[in-house]
Design a protein around this motif. Sequence first.
Motif, mmCIF file in Angstrom:
data_model
loop_
_atom_site.group_PDB
_atom_site.id
_atom_site.type_symbol
_atom_site.label_atom_id
_atom_site.label_comp_id
_atom_site.label_asym_id
_atom_site.label_seq_id
_atom_site.Cartn_x
_atom_site.Cartn_y
_atom_site.Cartn_z
ATOM 1 N N ARG A 250 0.826 -1.198 0.000
ATOM 2 C CA ARG A 250 0.000 0.000 0.000
ATOM 3 C C ARG A 250 0.867 1.258 0.000
ATOM 4 N N LEU B 274 -9.417 2.138 -8.798
ATOM 5 C CA LEU B 274 -9.727 0.723 -9.005
ATOM 6 C C LEU B 274 -8.550 -0.032 -9.605
ATOM 7 N N ALA C 189 -5.612 -0.195 -7.050
ATOM 8 C CA ALA C 189 -5.916 -1.161 -5.996
ATOM 9 C C ALA C 189 -5.811 -2.585 -6.521
ATOM 10 N N LEU C 190 -6.302 -2.815 -7.733
ATOM 11 C CA LEU C 190 -6.287 -4.150 -8.322
ATOM 12 C C LEU C 190 -4.866 -4.637 -8.569
ATOM 13 N N THR D 108 -3.048 -5.236 -5.244
ATOM 14 C CA THR D 108 -3.652 -6.344 -4.511
ATOM 15 C C THR D 108 -3.320 -7.689 -5.140
ATOM 16 N N PHE E 164 -6.783 -11.243 -1.298
ATOM 17 C CA PHE E 164 -7.275 -10.389 -2.389
ATOM 18 C C PHE E 164 -8.391 -9.481 -1.878
ATOM 19 N N MET F 294 -7.937 -5.330 -1.344
ATOM 20 C CA MET F 294 -8.782 -4.298 -1.955
ATOM 21 C C MET F 294 -9.355 -3.382 -0.877
ATOM 22 N N ALA G 13 -6.596 -1.038 0.425
ATOM 23 C CA ALA G 13 -6.337 0.059 -0.508
ATOM 24 C C ALA G 13 -7.421 1.134 -0.388
ATOM 25 N N TYR G 14 -8.661 0.695 -0.248
ATOM 26 C CA TYR G 14 -9.771 1.644 -0.108
ATOM 27 C C TYR G 14 -9.622 2.466 1.174
#
Length: 310
Positions: free
Chosen positions: A181, A195, A198-199, A202, A219, A223, A226-227
């Motif tokens: 991160r 998105l 993060a993808l 991750t 996974f 995600m 990251a959010y």
Amino acid sequence: MNKNPNSKQFWRLAGPILLYWAIDFFAKFLIEMIVLAPYMGEVMSKSLTSESMTQQEIMELALKSGEKAAEIVQRYQFGILGVAALFTIPLTLTLFLKDRKREKLLELPLNKKAGVTSYPAVIVLGAAVCIGMSCLSIMTNLAFISDGYQKASDTFYSEGLPVQIIVLGIIVPLTEELMFRGVLFKRYRERESFLKAALYSTLLFSITHGNVVQFLYSFLLGMLLAYVYEKYGSFKAAAALHITANVVSLILTDAGGFTWLAAQPVRMAMATVASAFIGSVMFVLIQKIDEKPEGMKPADNNEITPDMFR
């Protein structure tokens, strides 16, 4: 002659994880060699007498030596995991601090940092995710059909709870958050939408965990981490969630909490539903955090475009 800017950008995005994996691999290899050194000395002394041994006896000795070496490495696997994680800190911390300095020098528009009063939501969310995902893995038998996960579990819970919390509850989450991160997600975020950033980060995070069960769990967790980083604008929030999830898992496993829940399907179902409900409430609270940089128009609808970070 000018260097290829694309090549430079490739190493900025891919270099950190390649170095991270390399350091982790060589650190584990080095520690394993140190652990095996006393035993290898015994093997070497026995091999000096091989001239008086038949070829079959030599092959049997080699086979037994290999099995014994694997057994010794497995016995110390937990310590090897913890020390190898510590070996990665100089790299991850240096890159993390360098990137934060770069952001200030370039005056990049950064998300606002959430206040301390919003952190309990992250901690409760971490506990809810841990319990809910663990219950689901047990209910779907995922935890029992993966040999890799079973071996990892044997390693993780081979030591006492205090040591587990220090290594798996604090050291490992911090080192992973710094890399996946603090460095990777933030670097990808400079060029991509939330998105995609993060993808990408991750997927690398999940691959590192090595087996099907941990891949799926990491996974979904990755995600979410990251959010949380995006909304709180701070590495501390992601680290707090990750540490909470790991510590709660360790404590409940050691106390027999999951075994108690699994004994009655109704208990397991109720725990799963309760975790989903509490986690959803915490997620809604986190979603309401205004992370937009100062001066950003509300019409942007929570989306920070890649151009803002170039």
